[in-house]
Scaffold this motif. Structure first.
Motif, PDB file in Angstrom:
ATOM      1  N   VAL A  38      19.258   4.793  32.106  1.00 47.24           N
ATOM      2  CA  VAL A  38      20.258   4.726  31.046  1.00 47.24           C
ATOM      3  C   VAL A  38      21.393   5.690  31.371  1.00 47.24           C
ATOM      4  O   VAL A  38      21.349   6.425  32.354  1.00 47.24           O
ATOM      5  N   LYS A  39      22.399   5.671  30.512  1.00 45.69           N
ATOM      6  CA  LYS A  39      23.605   6.466  30.739  1.00 45.69           C
ATOM      7  C   LYS A  39      23.294   7.933  31.014  1.00 45.69           C
ATOM      8  O   LYS A  39      23.832   8.531  31.950  1.00 45.69           O
ATOM      9  N   LYS A  59      21.772  -0.909  19.420  1.00 46.90           N
ATOM     10  CA  LYS A  59      22.796  -0.107  20.063  1.00 46.90           C
ATOM     11  C   LYS A  59      23.967   0.163  19.115  1.00 46.90           C
ATOM     12  O   LYS A  59      24.312  -0.669  18.291  1.00 46.90           O
ATOM     13  N   ARG A  67      13.506   2.497  32.609  1.00 46.16           N
ATOM     14  CA  ARG A  67      14.855   1.956  32.762  1.00 46.16           C
ATOM     15  C   ARG A  67      15.881   3.071  32.835  1.00 46.16           C
ATOM     16  O   ARG A  67      15.812   4.061  32.110  1.00 46.16           O
ATOM     17  N   GLY A  71      14.505   5.678  30.233  1.00 49.52           N
ATOM     18  CA  GLY A  71      14.460   4.676  29.189  1.00 49.52           C
ATOM     19  C   GLY A  71      13.132   3.950  29.152  1.00 49.52           C
ATOM     20  O   GLY A  71      12.187   4.303  29.879  1.00 49.52           O
ATOM     21  N   SER A 119      20.679  -0.032  32.538  1.00 53.35           N
ATOM     22  CA  SER A 119      21.573  -0.632  31.554  1.00 53.35           C
ATOM     23  C   SER A 119      22.924  -0.932  32.205  1.00 53.35           C
ATOM     24  O   SER A 119      23.317  -0.286  33.182  1.00 53.35           O
ATOM     25  N   GLU A 137      19.423  -5.869  23.659  1.00 56.01           N
ATOM     26  CA  GLU A 137      18.725  -4.791  24.352  1.00 56.01           C
ATOM     27  C   GLU A 137      17.659  -4.129  23.506  1.00 56.01           C
ATOM     28  O   GLU A 137      16.981  -3.226  23.946  1.00 56.01           O
ATOM     29  N   ALA A 140      25.028   2.123  32.471  1.00 56.51           N
ATOM     30  CA  ALA A 140      24.575   3.013  33.539  1.00 56.51           C
ATOM     31  C   ALA A 140      25.027   2.504  34.901  1.00 56.51           C
ATOM     32  O   ALA A 140      25.430   3.283  35.773  1.00 56.51           O
TER      33      ALA A 140
END
Length: 463
Positions: A183-184, A69, A181, A177, A156, A96, A159
């Motif tokens: 994510v933002k 990240k 997943r 994701g 996340s 992550e 998010a």
């Protein structure tokens, strides 16, 4: 105190990358400007330079690590008089990076701050989240939500924080994701489209279905586990997705889900263009210039955007931006994906200049050596599959562009002349994919007509 070297943001949209290769090792002395590492973004491999001088005290992220990240510590720099003993314990730098190993690792970026007293001092005093939300770096994300069956919804921490701030229900958002997943980008997209429902107090019963018994959103695609089980008895080769392919998948899914596409189709007679091109190439042969049909298409689109300025526009969330210059992106296929380098101010450049610039951009795109500013931006794109023998196709708009032109092959066909006589002409089929939020039907038709006129009377483009 020792200083953390953080994962850099090498482009405005970069949220994570792959630490491809370390160019230094622990114990090396570095100065400002020295190369530290090679970082792979979704589009290119770029070199990362040192900002300060000192000694590499500890490497926290091994080379080859994916999903690092932005703003994650990747190494520790020691200043004069400091030693490795001063480093102490360092929070896990890449919790992550491999969510498949342990989903609970997604919470690490929330808890890392609890170890701040033991970790080295970061280069920035208090780095905020990737989206730059000032003052929220100490705000803990809400607990991971669960669906109606009590199963955890993986999202996340960033998010979850955004969803909480915007009052969105994560159970209605489809994640792009790893392993679905959230994510933002998924949360921001849902907020923009209004697709997510407002959060409601937890209930034991399943959420109410809208009228007709259909779910509020289309169901997510099959999980990787489900697909693997389906083909468990068949021989296959599993291809690992790199950052580029993941980004292409996420952006194209976003584009088809959030952009109201409509399509305009035309056939263009290009015999005059082919004759004109051949004559120009004969005259330019001594200068080593050879114009392609695509060069004429780029120029035609750039001039059309000038003659229909309302269509030279992009979608900006809650407004439309009408651009003055014609910045035309061109799709370039590379191994494992594609780039869309942007030819800026294309309306004011000669055909030979566009040709040489396009050749340079395409060559460096295939080597993944383009800088972010060379493939970001633009209001319009061209995707040409004619050289592969494709007659016609529909292209997906690359947000925030307002439109993209899909170009097919030139094929000899019987045509009816204005006086009713049948003759043979070289016909090229094109499809203009249009974002209806930016360009209405009549405006799109006007733009396509201008493109057709430029290509059917190519000498006009030199006037």
């Amino acid at each position: 105190m020792p200083t953390e070297i953080l994962m850099p943001a090498l482009s405005p949209t970069m949220e994570e990358g792959t630490l491809a290769k370390w160019l230094v090792k622990e114990g090396d002395t570095v100065s400002s400007g020295d190369l530290l590492a090679e970082i792979e973004t979704d589009k290119a491999t770029m070199e990362f330079e040192a900002v300060d001088e000192g000694v590499i005290g500890k490497i926290l992220v091994a080379e080859g690590t994916e999903g690092v990240k932005v703003n994650q510590p990747i190494a520790v720099l020691l200043e004069e008089g400091e030693s490795a003993d001063d480093i102490g314990e360092t929070a896990a730098p890449n919790a992550e990076a491999k969510p498949e190993a342990k989903d609970e690792g997604a919470e690490a970026d929330d808890s890392a701050g609890e170890k701040a007293g033991k970790a080295p001092v970061p280069r920035e005093a208090q780095p905020g989240p990737v989206d730059g939300a000032a003052g929220k770096s100490d705000t803990r994300a809400p607990a991971a939500p669960k669906d109606a069956e009590g199963q955890r919804i993986f999202a996340s921490p960033l998010a979850r924080r955004i969803a909480k701030d915007k009052g969105l229900d994560l159970t209605t958002i489809e994640g792009s994701g790893p392993k679905g997943r959230i994510v933002k980008a998924d949360v921001l997209g849902a907020a923009e489209s209004g697709a997510a429902k407002a959060q409601a107090p937890a209930k034991t019963e399943a959420p109410a279905q809208p009228q007709g018994g259909k779910p509020a959103m289309a169901p997510a695609g099959l999980s990787s586990d489900a697909v693997l089980k389906m083909y468990a008895d068949r021989e296959f080769t599993e291809v690992k997705l790199d950052g580029m392919r993941k980004t292409i998948a996420a952006r194209l899914t976003e584009a088809k889900q959030t952009i109201p596409h409509f399509y305009l189709r035309r056939d263009i007679r290009i015999d005059a263009l082919l004759k004109f091109r051949a004559e120009l190439n004969r005259q330019l042969e001594g200068r080593g210039v050879k114009l392609s049909v695509n060069d004429f298409i780029i120029k035609a689109c750039a001039l059309a955007l000038q003659s229909v300025p309302k269509a030279n526009a992009v979608w900006a969330g809650d407004r439309v931006l009408e651009l003055k210059p014609s910045d035309v992106a061109v799709a370039v296929a590379i191994e494992g994906g594609l780039f869309t380098p942007v030819l800026k101010d294309a309306e004011s450049k000669s055909l030979s200049k566009l040709s040489s610039e396009m050749k340079d951009l395409a060559a460096r795109a295939r080597d993944r050596k383009l800088a972010p500013h060379e493939y970001q931006g633009g209001s319009f794109a061209v995707s040409n599959l004619g050289m592969f023998g494709i007659d016609n196709f529909d292209a997906v708009i690359n947000p925030p562009h307002g439109a993209i032109l899909a170009v097919g092959a030139g094929v000899k066909k019987p045509v009816v002349d204005a006086d009713g006589a049948v003759s043979v002409a070289t016909v090229m089929s094109v499809t203009l994919s249009v974002d209806h939020r930016v360009i209405d039907g009549a405006l799109g038709a006007e733009l396509l007509q201008a493109i057709v006129e430029n290509l059917e009377t190519p000498m006009v483009m030199l006037a």
